[in-house]
Design a protein around this motif. Structure first.
Motif, short mmCIF file in Angstrom:
data_model
loop_
_atom_site.label_atom_id
_atom_site.label_comp_id
_atom_site.label_asym_id
_atom_site.label_seq_id
_atom_site.Cartn_x
_atom_site.Cartn_y
_atom_site.Cartn_z
N TYR A 244 0.91 -1.19 -0.05
CA TYR A 244 0.26 0.01 0.00
C TYR A 244 0.97 1.35 0.12
O TYR A 244 1.81 1.23 0.68
CB TYR A 244 -0.90 0.04 1.11
N LYS A 245 0.54 2.27 -0.82
CA LYS A 245 1.29 3.54 -1.01
C LYS A 245 0.96 4.62 -0.36
O LYS A 245 1.46 5.32 0.45
CB LYS A 245 1.56 3.50 -2.61
N ARG A 246 -0.43 4.97 -0.64
CA ARG A 246 -1.05 6.27 0.01
C ARG A 246 -2.18 6.00 0.52
O ARG A 246 -3.39 5.50 0.13
CB ARG A 246 -1.36 6.99 -1.21
N VAL A 247 -2.27 6.35 1.78
CA VAL A 247 -3.23 5.71 2.81
C VAL A 247 -3.73 7.00 3.53
O VAL A 247 -2.79 8.04 3.73
CB VAL A 247 -2.94 4.79 3.84
N TRP A 248 -5.02 7.10 4.30
CA TRP A 248 -5.30 7.86 5.14
C TRP A 248 -4.59 7.87 6.66
O TRP A 248 -4.83 6.74 7.21
CB TRP A 248 -6.83 8.18 5.17
N ASP A 294 -10.98 9.48 7.19
CA ASP A 294 -11.74 9.51 8.49
C ASP A 294 -12.55 8.47 8.74
O ASP A 294 -13.90 8.49 8.94
CB ASP A 294 -12.63 10.85 8.67
N GLY A 295 -12.36 7.40 8.20
CA GLY A 295 -13.15 5.91 8.16
C GLY A 295 -14.42 5.94 7.41
O GLY A 295 -15.32 5.12 7.39
N GLU A 296 -14.59 6.76 6.21
CA GLU A 296 -15.64 7.00 5.45
C GLU A 296 -15.45 5.60 4.47
O GLU A 296 -14.20 5.04 4.52
CB GLU A 296 -15.36 8.07 4.55
N THR A 297 -16.53 5.11 3.87
CA THR A 297 -16.53 4.06 2.88
C THR A 297 -16.43 4.66 1.48
O THR A 297 -16.62 6.01 1.30
CB THR A 297 -17.50 3.30 2.95
N ILE A 298 -16.04 3.98 0.43
CA ILE A 298 -16.26 4.45 -0.90
C ILE A 298 -17.33 5.01 -1.19
O ILE A 298 -17.61 6.20 -1.94
CB ILE A 298 -15.83 3.28 -1.77
N LEU A 299 -18.60 4.31 -0.94
CA LEU A 299 -19.64 5.14 -1.06
C LEU A 299 -20.07 6.23 -0.31
O LEU A 299 -21.20 7.01 -0.80
CB LEU A 299 -20.98 3.99 -0.73
N GLN A 300 -19.39 6.78 0.88
CA GLN A 300 -19.57 8.10 1.45
C GLN A 300 -18.54 9.03 1.13
O GLN A 300 -18.71 10.17 1.46
CB GLN A 300 -19.71 7.77 2.84
N SER A 301 -17.71 8.76 0.14
CA SER A 301 -16.52 9.57 -0.29
C SER A 301 -16.88 10.02 -1.74
O SER A 301 -17.55 9.51 -2.52
CB SER A 301 -15.22 8.73 -0.27
N SER A 302 -16.77 11.34 -1.89
CA SER A 302 -16.96 12.05 -3.19
C SER A 302 -15.81 11.48 -4.14
O SER A 302 -14.66 11.29 -3.74
CB SER A 302 -16.90 13.58 -3.01
N LEU A 303 -16.20 11.72 -5.56
CA LEU A 303 -15.25 11.27 -6.51
C LEU A 303 -14.00 12.02 -6.28
O LEU A 303 -12.79 11.50 -6.52
CB LEU A 303 -15.90 11.38 -7.86
N ALA A 304 -14.13 13.26 -6.12
CA ALA A 304 -13.05 14.26 -5.98
C ALA A 304 -11.97 13.72 -4.67
O ALA A 304 -10.89 13.66 -4.89
CB ALA A 304 -13.33 15.81 -5.69
N GLU A 305 -12.71 13.45 -3.83
CA GLU A 305 -12.07 12.91 -2.57
C GLU A 305 -11.11 11.69 -2.74
O GLU A 305 -10.09 11.51 -2.60
CB GLU A 305 -12.79 12.87 -1.28
N GLN A 306 -11.94 10.89 -3.44
CA GLN A 306 -11.30 9.35 -3.95
C GLN A 306 -10.07 9.72 -4.70
O GLN A 306 -9.06 8.89 -4.59
CB GLN A 306 -12.46 8.66 -4.81
N SER A 307 -10.29 10.68 -5.75
CA SER A 307 -9.08 10.90 -6.57
C SER A 307 -7.72 11.44 -5.87
O SER A 307 -6.66 11.09 -6.30
CB SER A 307 -9.37 11.85 -7.57
#
Length: 361
Positions: A244-248, A294-307
């Protein structure tokens, strides 16, 4: 030797000698620097040897694929796998969740794995089949509702062995089966909802797999970035590592964190293992999925945040990074996410990047 070089060398030796004898602290500094140079130089040397020794082997680029996760993301799992096959994926790491395969005692449901194997066989694809209690994706351990793994091992382990035997016997003759992965990051206690970390259970499970199928290799996975050396039993046919390279970072900085390890660090891990244990290592899990904050899931996260943690460019760069480790087996983590991002978020950029990656493999 030219006179100018002799003069330079003499001055350098004289200066170092004076520095060495000037104080105890300066001697300590020199020793520390020398130790660092020797250690990192040795690590780099092992890494370069490993990369060179593997460079003529064929690259096997594949994906982990979990139908349950595809369904969670709201996409059709069968359509997802069909699309992966269509872009050229021919190596799959599949799971055999106990919770899916034995929903009630002694009542097996292999319908999901059956269609996965059927699709793989039709496409002449290859499968690494994960077996055991701990398998990829949260909560990591996947017991059925009728099992309580917090109870003493003897109350539930015989049922797990029976289930594992049923899985192995059902698929061991498939032309697509390439190997088994036994458990997943078994000793990683800081992540997942798992209760039992008995080394003896892992040894027993390894012996069980080998007793039922002497033909296919068994892989045991180690966790991300760990420097530990796998000296204990069981000693499998092959090891895998998660990368894993980039994590929160939810504990200290509360920001995205990029692991600073260069590709040669992982080559060093693989090379050291090969030198001392004569075992190969693959990348069983290469991060190719967004890591929400912050513990969000993919479904809770915006596309901009995912990127911020995974986009098309990062995906391509990550595969290049993995190839530079010298390891010739690489399984990307996030194939369901690429399809979700395309089908649900209407952003095909990551999927198209994956298509280019597998199309050029």
């Amino acid at each position: 030797m030219p006179k100018s070089i002799k003069v330079y060398v003499h001055k350098l030796v004289t200066g170092l000698s004076a520095y060495w004898h000037s104080s105890v602290w300066r001697r300590i500094k020199i020793l520390v620097v020398c130790i660092i140079v020797v250690v990192f130089g040795s690590m780099y040397g092992v890494a370069e040897w490993y990369i060179h020794s593997e460079q003529n082997k064929q690259l096997q680029l594949g994906v982990s694929f979990i139908p349950d996760y595809a369904e969670y993301l709201g996409v059709n799992p069968q359509a997802n796998m069909d699309a992966l096959l269509a872009i050229g994926v021919r190596h799959f790491r599949l799971v055999s969740y106990w919770s899916d395969g034995e929903p009630s005692p002694g009542q097996y449901d292999f319908s999901q794995l059956d269609w996965e194997f059927q699709k793989a066989e039709a496409a002449h694809a290859h499968i690494v089949l994960t077996v055991g209690l701990r398998q990829p994706r949260w909560p990591e351990c996947h017991p059925p509702d009728w099992i309580n793994t917090s109870q003493p091992e003897q109350t539930w382990y015989p049922a797990l062995k029976r289930y594992m035997a049923a899985v192995i016997n059902r698929y061991k003759n498939s032309p697509s089966l390439e190997s088994y992965q036994l458990e997943n990051e078994y000793f990683l206690q800081g992540f997942g909802d798992c209760q039992d970390f008995s080394r003896q259970r892992l040894i027993n499970e390894y012996q069980l797999v080998k007793s039922l199928d002497q033909t296919h290799p068994v892989i045991v996975g180690r966790s991300n970035n760990a420097l530990g050396f796998p000296m204990g039993q069981p000693q499998p046919d092959e090891f895998s590592i998660s990368m894993y390279k980039r994590v929160w970072d939810a504990n200290v900085t509360h920001r995205y964190f990029e692991y600073p390890f260069p590709s040669w660090f992982y080559a060093f891990l693989a090379g050291t293992q090969k030198l001392f244990l004569h075992k190969d290592m693959i990348i069983g899990e290469l991060q190719a999925e967004a890591w929400p904050p912050d513990g969000e899931t993919i479904l809770q996260s915006s596309l901009a945040e995912q990127s911020k943690s995974l986009n098309a460019t990062r995906l391509s760069d990550r595969v290049t990074f993995a190839k530079n480790t010298g390891m010739r087996g690489i399984y990307l983590w996030g194939a369901e996410y690429w399809y979700y991002r395309w089908q649900i978020e209407h952003d095909p950029s990551v999927w198209n990047a994956a298509a280019r990656i597998f199309g050029s493999d």
